[in-house]
Design a protein around this motif. Structure first.
Motif, PDB file in Angstrom:
ATOM      1  N   THR A 377       0.834  -1.202   0.000  1.00  0.00           N
ATOM      2  CA  THR A 377       0.000   0.000   0.000  1.00  0.00           C
ATOM      3  C   THR A 377       0.872   1.257   0.000  1.00  0.00           C
ATOM      4  N   GLU A 378       0.231   2.386  -0.234  1.00  0.00           N
ATOM      5  CA  GLU A 378       0.942   3.662  -0.193  1.00  0.00           C
ATOM      6  C   GLU A 378       1.566   3.889   1.185  1.00  0.00           C
ATOM      7  N   GLU A 379       0.797   3.539   2.222  1.00  0.00           N
ATOM      8  CA  GLU A 379       1.310   3.705   3.591  1.00  0.00           C
ATOM      9  C   GLU A 379       2.554   2.853   3.818  1.00  0.00           C
ATOM     10  N   GLU A 380       2.535   1.632   3.304  1.00  0.00           N
ATOM     11  CA  GLU A 380       3.692   0.744   3.486  1.00  0.00           C
ATOM     12  C   GLU A 380       4.905   1.242   2.709  1.00  0.00           C
ATOM     13  N   LEU A 381       4.668   1.727   1.490  1.00  0.00           N
ATOM     14  CA  LEU A 381       5.786   2.266   0.690  1.00  0.00           C
ATOM     15  C   LEU A 381       6.369   3.517   1.336  1.00  0.00           C
ATOM     16  N   THR A 382       5.498   4.340   1.904  1.00  0.00           N
ATOM     17  CA  THR A 382       5.980   5.539   2.610  1.00  0.00           C
ATOM     18  C   THR A 382       6.795   5.135   3.829  1.00  0.00           C
ATOM     19  N   THR A 444       5.261   1.389 -12.011  1.00  0.00           N
ATOM     20  CA  THR A 444       5.203   1.049 -10.582  1.00  0.00           C
ATOM     21  C   THR A 444       4.165  -0.021 -10.296  1.00  0.00           C
ATOM     22  N   SER A 445       2.999   0.079 -10.934  1.00  0.00           N
ATOM     23  CA  SER A 445       1.933  -0.894 -10.682  1.00  0.00           C
ATOM     24  C   SER A 445       2.358  -2.298 -11.107  1.00  0.00           C
TER      25      SER A 445
END
Length: 899
Positions: A377-382, A444-445
């Motif tokens: 997820t975006e949160e995990e990548l951040t 990226t996807s």
């Protein structure tokens, strides 16, 4: 205690007990403690916490003292138990009014009423349930809520009782109030939905609180109140209604924004609905059979189709996935190997499962899990970018799948893939084949999809054993992907090295390991910290594998060890340092002495790390483990570590130091390993033995290691060691032998026997206080064979190696037992010969034969005749040349037998 005169005094002391001033607080607490057993004290407390005009803190303290008093003094058999008259008054007072205005105090009152109910309801308190049922019907909002809160806590407490008689009472209660509880829940639920549709936020919040409490009551009644709930139309009607209500609440959540005060309560209610289903499935799998189809349809619809978009939230998704998992994996629904051995209920449930999990359904679930839920997820990548070490500490293991989304999705995938692997293997392989070659760095996807698919292949490694040629895949594609150094490709580098770690113990040719070691060495130099940490994990799995060969690894050992050490220095989080230390320890353990040339840097760094980890005992445990393997690898050279090593052992094994709770087990192992590799006994090593007496007093599961440590000291330098510690050790053993198990006594006496072996002259004198109990054990005919064998071994050593001391001991025992010397010696010989068959080890049998035969020259005629009459076993052992290891022993025996 007179209520009128006492209330003022107790109120004053309670007020003092709420003070922040210790000088005022402590005397007040002591006074309250003295009053706990006084008649009438709890009646005064009841008057105080039900008086709403008093200070809230004082009332709070009064209700807490009352609640704690129930645990100690309410039961009739308790010391200083309350009188029946006072308890009757208290029960009436507790349910006189449900009008407590303070939420926290209301909760405590509900809990203490439930505690009383656990003991007294329904026999001594038959009016409790009828009073609660009447009170939840009243129109007054406050009284209704407090009564409903109490109703829930009483139901919860009664449901937790497990004795058969208590279960029967709860079944009767449940069948009597279930209909009312259902109508109450339906009423509050309908009221909430109507108010929510009108937008009446305040009223809806109040109604939702009542809906939640009534649903909690129904959950306990449904799950624990019926032996065969499927036979109750009301129960099954409620469970089917749960699905309809869930849909209504989920749709309602669309219109209730996140900032709405009732949003959090609404989500809790939705989760509670799912808990009802999960608990019922867990407790009554066969009664759940008629709900399997509807449960699967509901969960799959909301989690794996568009129906859930805009309404589902993470905790709800986790609950739905757990519901699917529990149905898929439920052993009650799995037929036996032979169908005729399966129950009709099992076959029916299996039939429903099979009909639901068709190929299209399974394919959609598999694809959705992999391409949607497995994606980073975006949160995990951040988090990867901002806190790489936090990212690597994955929430796995234990019960994390019950509460967290990522572990939950992975466990569900594993279980479904295991159950339906023949159907899902082609689906997953097709996804893998579509991702051949390296992926466009700009897409990226596509990178995230590949990461997810590789994750699935790693999780299903055991199921794919026959379907994937992992060796070819490693050589032809995975190795190339590890060599792509672009920053955007780091998710694939990390995932591929993780994937190899999952397959290393499943299917990986030994010949390919040098190529893997090369790849690992390169990745330990990767620019990304997450990739390096994941690589270290795979290295541990690789060297810890059964097929690991040291000769293949040695060319890479120096560089690997250096890079791991650099990683250890670089990371800052305690958990990450522990992880890297475990990897270093594993490498050290597998290569053993080959590690010696490369450990200098680590040896210099560990003292600093130990000092920095003063507040992190788990990290210190990891350091201890590392030191254990370092000492084993260094052997006698480990003496150079003593300036650091011995203070560490001293602290870890000192029971007066708080950290010993965490460090003791590893500290004892390090102590033992240090002694085993020590070339000699140094004064510093001798000094830390001061910790042993307190350790022996603990009589814990660590006794076995303690005995091994004592043996190591005995064999290293018995004279020096015994001169310093024999008195204390003998005293500790005398106390210990009174309290430990028979097996523990055997281990302790083997230590004493070792003392007698290495120091036959001083040993018996130093352990003289302990020997009479051994002698008495032989005469009394100890029934446990191993312990009797050990008794005989100890006494045999004294008799054979120190005859003069044995004579003194014999005289002492004759005086203590009031018997003639010949009589007591005859009794001992008779029992000894009788129990020769208890001795199974050849060495011990030889020792007993030599010891008994050594008595022959000194015995009078009668005893000598008795020994010869009873001594067939002795002569058999004496003439058995296999029991003796050299010619001189045989010669001694021959002379003794002739004599």
């Amino acid at each position: 205690m007179d209520l009128n005169s006492a209330s003022t005094i107790v109120l004053q002391v309670l007020t003092q007990a709420t003070s922040q001033d210790t000088a005022v607080l402590k005397p007040a607490e002591e006074q309250l403690k003295q009053w706990e057993t006084q008649p009438g004290f709890y009646s005064v407390l009841l008057n105080i916490f039900t008086n709403h005009t008093l200070d809230v803190n004082v009332r709070w303290l009064a209700v807490l003292y009352f609640k704690n008093g129930i645990d100690r003094y309410w039961r009739r058999v308790a010391p200083h138990a309350l009188s029946e008259e006072e308890k009757t008054t208290l029960r009436a007072g507790l349910i006189a009014n449900f009008n407590e205005p303070v939420n926290q105090i209301a909760t405590q009152i509900s809990v203490l009423i439930a505690k009383v109910a656990r003991v007294d309801c329904p026999r001594q308190w038959p009016e409790l349930i009828p009073t609660l049922l009447e009170s939840v019907k009243v129109q007054d909002d406050l009284r209704q809520h407090r009564a409903l809160l109490t109703f829930y806590h009483v139901t919860k407490t009664l449901a937790s009782k497990r004795l058969a008689a208590d279960r029967k009472l709860f079944y009767d209660l449940a069948s009597g109030i279930y209909s009312f509880a259902c109508s109450l829940w339906n009423h509050h639920t309908d009221t909430f939905l109507q108010q929510a549709c009108r937008g009446d936020e305040a009223a809806a919040t109040n109604s939702l609180e009542r809906t939640l409490l009534s649903l909690k009551v129904l959950r306990k009644l449904t799950v624990h109140g019926f032996v065969e709930p499927h036979r109750s139309a009301e129960v099954m009607g409620f469970l089917h209604a749960v699905f309809e209500r869930l849909k209504q609440f989920l749709e309602c959540s669309r219109s209730i924004r996140a900032e709405n005060v009732c949003r959090d309560r609404l989500e809790k209610t939705i989760i509670l609905f799912t808990k009802v289903l999960l608990d019922f499935l867990d407790q009554h799998p066969f009664s759940f059979t008629s709900l399997i189809q509807r449960s699967l349809e509901f969960a799959v619809s909301y989690v794996f189709t568009e129906a859930g978009e805009g309404v589902v939230f993470e905790r709800f998704i986790v609950q739905c996935m757990n519901l699917i998992k529990m149905i898929v994996k439920n052993y009650a629904y799995k037929p036996s190997k032979y169908i005729e051995d399966s129950s009709p209920e099992t076959l029916e449930a299996h039939k429903i499962k099979t009909a639901f999990f068709t190929y299209p359904t399974l394919m959609e679930i598999c694809r959705r899990l992999v391409t949607h839920y497995f994606l980073l997820t975006e949160e995990e990548l951040t988090m990867w970018e901002e806190d790489p070490e936090g990212f690597t500490v994955e929430e796995t293991g234990g019960d994390s799948w019950k509460y967290s989304l990522r572990p939950c999705t992975e466990v569900l995938f594993i279980d479904i893939f295991h159950e339906y692997n023949q159907t899902l293997t082609p689906v997953l392989l097709e996804m893998v084949h579509s991702l051949q070659g390296t992926t466009n760095m700009e897409d990226t996807s596509a990178i995230l999809i590949k990461d997810a698919v590789y994750n699935a292949v790693g999780l299903a490694a055991y199921e794919l054993f026959d379907s994937v040629d992992f060796d070819q895949w490693f050589k032809n594609q995975l190795l190339a992907e590890l060599q792509v150094s672009h920053n955007r490709y780091k998710p694939i580098r990390r995932r591929v090295i993780w994937l190899i770690g999952q397959w290393i113990s499943v299917k990986f040719k030994s010949d390919l390991r040098p190529m893997l070691y090369e790849a690992i060495r390169n990745l330990l130099q990767d620019q990304d910290l997450v990739v390096r940490i994941e690589t270290a994990t795979t290295l541990k799995l690789t060297v810890d594998d059964f097929e690991f060969r040291t000769d293949q690894f040695l060319p890479y050992l120096e560089s690997m060890f250096t890079l791991l050490f650099q990683l250890l220095q670089e990371v800052t989080e305690c958990d990450t340092k522990m992880h890297v230390l475990h990897v270093l320890s594993c490498v050290n353990e597998r290569v053993n002495v080959q590690i010696r040339p490369y450990v200098g840097c680590l040896v210099q760094y560990l003292p600093l790390l130990w000092k920095q980890s003063e507040e992190h005992n788990m990290l210190r445990c990891a350091i201890l483990t590392t030191l254990i393997h370092l000492v084993q690898g260094l052997g006698a050279d480990s003496k150079n570590l003593y300036p650091f090593l011995l203070p560490v052992i001293q602290l870890s094994t000192d029971v007066s130091q708080p950290p010993h709770v965490y460090l003791l087990e590893d500290g004892l192992e390090l102590w033992l390993v240090t002694l085993e590799n020590s070339p000699c006994l140094t004064p510093e090593l001798l000094r830390i033995f001061q910790n042993m007496s307190a350790l022996l007093e603990l009589s814990s599961e660590n006794l076995k290691n303690c005995f091994k440590i004592i043996n190591a000291y005995i064999f290293l330098s018995s004279t020096e060691f015994l001169q310093m510690y024999a008195v204390d050790l003998c005293r500790s053993f005398c106390e210990l032998l009174k309290d430990i198990t028979t097996e523990g006594q055997v281990q302790a006496l083997k230590v004493v026997e070792n003392v007698l072996k290495v120091n036959p002259v001083l040993g018996p004198q130093m352990f003289q206080p302990l020997l009479p109990s051994v002698f008495k054990g032989i005469i009394d005919g100890e029934r446990y064979p191993m312990l009797m064998s050990t008794y005989l071994g100890v006494m045999g050593r004294v008799l054979l190696q120190n005859t003069s001391f044995f004579s003194l001991l014999l005289n002492q025992m004759a005086c203590e037992l009031g018997q003639e010397l010949d009589q007591i010696l005859g009794n001992m010989i008779e029992m000894w010969v009788d129990r020769m068959d208890n001795i199974t080890q050849p060495e011990r049998r030889k020792l007993s034969a030599l010891a008994l035969l050594s008595l022959l020259p000194s015995l009078n005629g009668f005893l000598s005749e008795q020994l010869q009459i009873q001594g067939k076993n002795v002569r058999v052992v004496a003439h058995d040349s296999s029991a003796f290891t050299n010619v001189s022993q045989m010669s001694i025996v021959s002379q003794l037998v002739t004599a």
